[in-house]
Write a protein that holds these residues in place. Sequence first.
Motif, PDB file in Angstrom:
ATOM      1  N   ALA A   1       1.298  -0.432 -11.037  1.00  0.00           N
ATOM      2  CA  ALA A   1       2.626  -0.905 -11.596  1.00  0.00           C
ATOM      3  C   ALA A   1       2.882  -2.208 -10.926  1.00  0.00           C
ATOM      4  O   ALA A   1       2.431  -2.545  -9.791  1.00  0.00           O
ATOM      5  N   ALA A   2       3.544  -2.815 -11.752  1.00  0.00           N
ATOM      6  CA  ALA A   2       4.069  -4.374 -11.316  1.00  0.00           C
ATOM      7  C   ALA A   2       5.434  -4.532 -11.424  1.00  0.00           C
ATOM      8  O   ALA A   2       6.155  -4.146 -12.490  1.00  0.00           O
ATOM      9  N   VAL A   3       6.254  -5.044 -10.469  1.00  0.00           N
ATOM     10  CA  VAL A   3       7.842  -5.511 -10.736  1.00  0.00           C
ATOM     11  C   VAL A   3       7.657  -6.840 -11.269  1.00  0.00           C
ATOM     12  O   VAL A   3       7.051  -7.648 -10.458  1.00  0.00           O
ATOM     13  N   LEU A   4       8.340  -7.221 -12.265  1.00  0.00           N
ATOM     14  CA  LEU A   4       8.406  -8.546 -12.686  1.00  0.00           C
ATOM     15  C   LEU A   4       9.704  -9.013 -12.677  1.00  0.00           C
ATOM     16  O   LEU A   4      10.738  -8.295 -13.108  1.00  0.00           O
ATOM     17  N   SER A   5       9.958 -10.143 -12.028  1.00  0.00           N
ATOM     18  CA  SER A   5      11.481 -10.975 -12.010  1.00  0.00           C
ATOM     19  C   SER A   5      11.580 -12.122 -12.644  1.00  0.00           C
ATOM     20  O   SER A   5      10.509 -12.989 -12.607  1.00  0.00           O
ATOM     21  N   ALA A   6      12.611 -12.334 -13.066  1.00  0.00           N
ATOM     22  CA  ALA A   6      12.901 -13.530 -13.968  1.00  0.00           C
ATOM     23  C   ALA A   6      13.064 -14.652 -12.679  1.00  0.00           C
ATOM     24  O   ALA A   6      13.436 -14.635 -11.662  1.00  0.00           O
ATOM     25  N   THR A   7      12.611 -15.912 -12.925  1.00  0.00           N
ATOM     26  CA  THR A   7      12.490 -17.096 -11.989  1.00  0.00           C
ATOM     27  C   THR A   7      12.475 -18.316 -12.546  1.00  0.00           C
ATOM     28  O   THR A   7      12.125 -18.329 -13.790  1.00  0.00           O
ATOM     29  N   ASP A   8      13.005 -19.211 -11.975  1.00  0.00           N
ATOM     30  CA  ASP A   8      12.898 -20.448 -12.465  1.00  0.00           C
ATOM     31  C   ASP A   8      11.506 -21.256 -12.250  1.00  0.00           C
ATOM     32  O   ASP A   8      11.566 -22.491 -12.569  1.00  0.00           O
ATOM     33  N   LYS A   9      10.701 -20.514 -11.396  1.00  0.00           N
ATOM     34  CA  LYS A   9       9.461 -21.198 -11.064  1.00  0.00           C
ATOM     35  C   LYS A   9       8.347 -20.029 -11.705  1.00  0.00           C
ATOM     36  O   LYS A   9       8.038 -19.166 -10.988  1.00  0.00           O
ATOM     37  N   PRO A  10       7.864 -20.162 -12.824  1.00  0.00           N
ATOM     38  CA  PRO A  10       7.036 -18.983 -13.571  1.00  0.00           C
ATOM     39  C   PRO A  10       5.586 -18.921 -12.489  1.00  0.00           C
ATOM     40  O   PRO A  10       5.103 -19.786 -12.085  1.00  0.00           O
ATOM     41  N   GLY A  11       5.554 -17.418 -12.679  1.00  0.00           N
ATOM     42  CA  GLY A  11       4.437 -17.268 -12.017  1.00  0.00           C
ATOM     43  C   GLY A  11       3.469 -16.203 -12.847  1.00  0.00           C
ATOM     44  O   GLY A  11       2.350 -15.816 -12.507  1.00  0.00           O
ATOM     45  N   VAL A  12       3.782 -16.218 -14.273  1.00  0.00           N
ATOM     46  CA  VAL A  12       2.947 -15.632 -15.184  1.00  0.00           C
ATOM     47  C   VAL A  12       2.700 -16.817 -16.312  1.00  0.00           C
ATOM     48  O   VAL A  12       3.984 -17.016 -16.973  1.00  0.00           O
ATOM     49  N   HIS A  13       1.693 -17.264 -16.261  1.00  0.00           N
ATOM     50  CA  HIS A  13       1.184 -18.162 -17.391  1.00  0.00           C
ATOM     51  C   HIS A  13       1.077 -17.505 -18.763  1.00  0.00           C
ATOM     52  O   HIS A  13       0.977 -16.296 -18.798  1.00  0.00           O
ATOM     53  N   PRO A  14       0.961 -18.603 -19.729  1.00  0.00           N
ATOM     54  CA  PRO A  14       0.988 -18.289 -21.347  1.00  0.00           C
ATOM     55  C   PRO A  14      -0.324 -17.158 -21.436  1.00  0.00           C
ATOM     56  O   PRO A  14      -1.363 -17.236 -20.888  1.00  0.00           O
ATOM     57  N   VAL A  15      -0.049 -16.010 -22.237  1.00  0.00           N
ATOM     58  CA  VAL A  15      -0.820 -15.062 -22.480  1.00  0.00           C
ATOM     59  C   VAL A  15      -2.015 -15.657 -23.572  1.00  0.00           C
ATOM     60  O   VAL A  15      -1.753 -16.415 -24.375  1.00  0.00           O
ATOM     61  N   VAL A  16      -3.350 -15.283 -23.361  1.00  0.00           N
ATOM     62  CA  VAL A  16      -4.186 -15.463 -24.417  1.00  0.00           C
ATOM     63  C   VAL A  16      -4.568 -14.031 -24.881  1.00  0.00           C
ATOM     64  O   VAL A  16      -5.374 -13.120 -24.043  1.00  0.00           O
ATOM     65  N   TRP A  17      -4.325 -13.803 -26.173  1.00  0.00           N
ATOM     66  CA  TRP A  17      -4.559 -12.454 -26.778  1.00  0.00           C
ATOM     67  C   TRP A  17      -5.085 -12.532 -28.200  1.00  0.00           C
ATOM     68  O   TRP A  17      -4.898 -13.405 -28.990  1.00  0.00           O
ATOM     69  N   GLY A  18      -5.367 -11.222 -28.598  1.00  0.00           N
ATOM     70  CA  GLY A  18      -6.103 -11.223 -29.931  1.00  0.00           C
ATOM     71  C   GLY A  18      -6.975  -9.935 -30.277  1.00  0.00           C
ATOM     72  O   GLY A  18      -6.755  -9.124 -29.309  1.00  0.00           O
ATOM     73  N   SER A  19      -7.719  -9.923 -31.076  1.00  0.00           N
ATOM     74  CA  SER A  19      -8.210  -8.702 -31.642  1.00  0.00           C
ATOM     75  C   SER A  19      -9.289  -8.936 -32.461  1.00  0.00           C
ATOM     76  O   SER A  19      -9.393  -9.878 -33.153  1.00  0.00           O
ATOM     77  N   ALA A  20     -10.694  -8.167 -32.581  1.00  0.00           N
ATOM     78  CA  ALA A  20     -11.544  -8.373 -33.371  1.00  0.00           C
ATOM     79  C   ALA A  20     -11.623  -6.940 -34.289  1.00  0.00           C
ATOM     80  O   ALA A  20     -12.269  -6.048 -33.918  1.00  0.00           O
ATOM     81  N   PRO A  21     -10.656  -6.757 -35.205  1.00  0.00           N
ATOM     82  CA  PRO A  21     -10.511  -5.695 -36.029  1.00  0.00           C
ATOM     83  C   PRO A  21     -11.508  -5.141 -36.680  1.00  0.00           C
ATOM     84  O   PRO A  21     -11.780  -3.833 -36.652  1.00  0.00           O
ATOM     85  N   GLU A  22     -12.591  -5.829 -36.966  1.00  0.00           N
ATOM     86  CA  GLU A  22     -13.801  -5.308 -37.766  1.00  0.00           C
ATOM     87  C   GLU A  22     -14.680  -4.768 -36.718  1.00  0.00           C
ATOM     88  O   GLU A  22     -15.445  -3.802 -36.984  1.00  0.00           O
ATOM     89  N   LEU A  23     -14.441  -4.811 -35.285  1.00  0.00           N
ATOM     90  CA  LEU A  23     -15.029  -3.739 -34.290  1.00  0.00           C
ATOM     91  C   LEU A  23     -14.331  -2.734 -33.529  1.00  0.00           C
ATOM     92  O   LEU A  23     -14.568  -2.226 -32.706  1.00  0.00           O
ATOM     93  N   GLY A  24     -13.235  -2.628 -34.370  1.00  0.00           N
ATOM     94  CA  GLY A  24     -11.974  -1.479 -33.822  1.00  0.00           C
ATOM     95  C   GLY A  24     -12.823  -0.426 -33.338  1.00  0.00           C
ATOM     96  O   GLY A  24     -12.505   0.219 -32.295  1.00  0.00           O
ATOM     97  N   PRO A  25     -13.743   0.471 -34.497  1.00  0.00           N
ATOM     98  CA  PRO A  25     -14.369   1.569 -33.956  1.00  0.00           C
ATOM     99  C   PRO A  25     -15.212   1.531 -33.047  1.00  0.00           C
ATOM    100  O   PRO A  25     -15.611   2.904 -32.402  1.00  0.00           O
ATOM    101  N   ALA A  26     -15.634   0.359 -32.226  1.00  0.00           N
ATOM    102  CA  ALA A  26     -16.316   0.369 -31.308  1.00  0.00           C
ATOM    103  C   ALA A  26     -15.825   0.963 -29.885  1.00  0.00           C
ATOM    104  O   ALA A  26     -16.747   1.540 -29.049  1.00  0.00           O
TER     105      ALA A  26
END
Length: 314
Positions: A164-189
């Motif tokens: 678990a992580a506690v995440l807190s709002a801040t004026d100095k970000p410590g979580v950078h932009p997410v890179v996310w996605g999927s390959a649905p054609e490989l979903g059953p893998a």
Amino acid sequence: MPGSRITALGHYQPERVLTNDELATMVDTNDEWIRRRTGIATRRIAAEDETVADLATAAAAKALAAAGLAPSDIGLITVATCSNRDRCPSTAAQVAARLGLPSPVAFDINNGCAGFCTALALADHSLSAGAARHALVIGAEKMSDVTDWTDRSSCILLGDGAGAAVLSATDKPGVHPVVWGSAPELGPAVRLLDAWQPRFGQDGQTVFRWVTSQLPGLIRDTCAAAGLEPADLAGIVTHQANLRIIEASLRPLGLPEDIVVARDVVDSGNTSAASVPLALSKLVERGELPSGGPVLLIAFGGGLSWAGQVVTAP
């Protein structure tokens, strides 16, 4: 607030340790074969009466205490899991009640092994938008409930635990932009079939080929989103699927030897959505990551989905 940061971590693992030698009495396998193919030596197995909510609550309570926050400070709680038996109320709602959180938004996320990194990004977006000031983000799995103990290709991999992580709002970000996605054609893998009595299954070679060919590029993209190169990282915590996968995926990056790489899979096995926060919490607890250093979190799993971000170590 323009961003958020991880301010505290916590983890929990059941007491029972399942060794490779014990598995060899259950299926046709042995310690040398398991270590050579997966790098796994042991995994933790929850008691029959332990639930995903039990695991999640134990990890979340430690993170909340480490953050020095009161239950009333938490405005959002989310649990990433694919092995919870309860559909409603959510595991997050159960954890909130047990911890005495008065009125948080509470919901679960099922994005397979990529669940925690996905949940972390969603919580970061919520805090950045002002929807809450503090959030609990949990990855918790009881994979032993969905393991086919007659299948030697998969039962050797899986374990139980929570982080678990506690995440807190801040004026100095410590979580950078997410890179996310999927390959649905490989979903059953990577899959859990039959929702009422699910069993884990995967096409191991398909997963290995996809991860080892795609993960190096995704790591570069995730670092670029934070304005960094992979060599700038203080640590890397990938989904703890298999030690061979981790090492083969990182090799093309030519990383400096002083970058800390999580290898919790050796002791904990594959704990799905719990693996990233579990491994991260252990590294921080042992003092192996420098406070304030950039750490890459990245996971992949059912869907075939992925999500990752660079965070500042608490």
